[in-house]
Design an enzyme around this catalytic site. Structure first.
Site, PDB file in Angstrom:
ATOM      1  N   SER A  70       0.824  -1.207   0.000  1.00 50.72           N
ATOM      2  CA  SER A  70       0.000   0.000   0.000  1.00 50.72           C
ATOM      3  C   SER A  70       0.855   1.252   0.000  1.00 50.72           C
ATOM      4  CB  SER A  70      -0.912   0.009   1.235  1.00 50.72           C
ATOM      5  OG  SER A  70      -1.566   1.251   1.385  1.00 50.72           O
ATOM      6  N   TYR A 103      -3.593  -1.386   9.780  1.00 49.09           N
ATOM      7  CA  TYR A 103      -3.510  -1.679   8.348  1.00 49.09           C
ATOM      8  C   TYR A 103      -2.109  -1.406   7.820  1.00 49.09           C
ATOM      9  CZ  TYR A 103      -4.298  -1.056   3.306  1.00 49.09           C
ATOM     10  OH  TYR A 103      -4.213  -1.137   1.936  1.00 49.09           O
TER      11      TYR A 103
END
Length: 259
Positions: free
Chosen positions: A151, A164
């Site tokens: 990410s 996350y």
């Protein structure tokens, strides 16, 4: 979906079996179709049954027999392991795409330890289980591809996503460790770091128009990402042509983060 990814004269993934988690969410539908169009057999896992049906409805009829679609919650590690045991008892897995992730958003101090463990289980432990299930077959044939989806949040700049971001950092570490450890068997491990693509994940933002401006202000390329941007990178890393690339992270983010 227009078939712009397939080489008509030579489907580069013919005979390959792909395990793809999170296949029905975000950019997964386009990727799944592209993998099938390029000759692969795809074992797609996603917990969302409604999205699974949407994926199934978009698969061309002539490719439907090459798709195995399983509704499994990746936090149920026993169910995941049992499913994978059945899969590899039939034939080895050649390519693993660890894509599935959950991304609850709130301040760090409001996450309970159990919530953080749940995020780690889905985003990281499932990748461990999937990769381990495929490893024996890859090692025996001296060929394999592991693609971890990380990410842009690893670069910083996003609040309220600590578990996350932590999980994606773990996937990046695994990418490098697996590349080093598995390379002697002809197995590559690489990561793709997507930018801010317009998917359901953006629904966590309270001001969509403001977020759109934020994204375009940071990107060098002044358009939003499209599914084919990610698809092209996945197809390349899964191909024979990427056999000398391992342990790398490719940012597909419109020139946001430059390494």
């Amino acid at each position: 979906m227009t078939n712009i990814y397939t080489n008509k004269s030579s489907k580069q993934l013919t005979g390959r079996k792909v395990l793809y988690t999170g296949a029905s969410g975000g950019l997964g539908i386009d990727t799944t179709i592209a993998l099938l169009e390029n000759g692969a057999e795809v074992i797609a896992i996603d917990r969302d049954q409604l999205k699974n049906e949407q994926l199934r409805s978009q698969i061309p009829v002539h490719l439907s027999e090459k798709l195995t679609l399983a509704a499994i919650d990746l936090s149920d590690t026993s169910a995941l392991q049992s499913f994978l045991d059945d899969i590899i008892s039939i034939a080895p897995i050649d390519i693993v795409i660890n894509n599935a992730a959950i991304y609850p958003s709130k301040p760090f101090e409001e996450f309970t330890l159990e919530e953080q463990r749940h995020i780690h289980c889905v985003n990281v432990e499932a990748a461990l289980i999937c990769t381990k299930a495929a490893l024996d077959g890859m090692r025996a044939q001296e060929w394999g591809r592991i693609i971890n989806i990380t990410s842009i949040t690893l670069s910083g700049g996003w609040e309220n996503l600590t578990p996350y971001v932590q999980s994606k950092g773990a996937l990046m570490g695994l990418t490098r460790a697996w590349a080093r450890e598995f390379g002697k068997w002809g197995i590559t491990a690489n990561a793709i770091s997507p930018g801010a693509f317009p998917t359901d994940a953006e629904k966590i933002h309270p001001d969509p128009e403001g977020y759109q401006r934020f994204v375009l202000d940071h990107q060098s390329i002044k358009r939003r990402g499209k599914p084919e941007d990610i698809v092209a990178t996945i197809l390349f890393l899964a191909s024979e042509g990427a056999g000398f690339i391992s342990g790398q992270s490719i940012s597909v983010d419109g020139g946001w983060v430059m390494q």
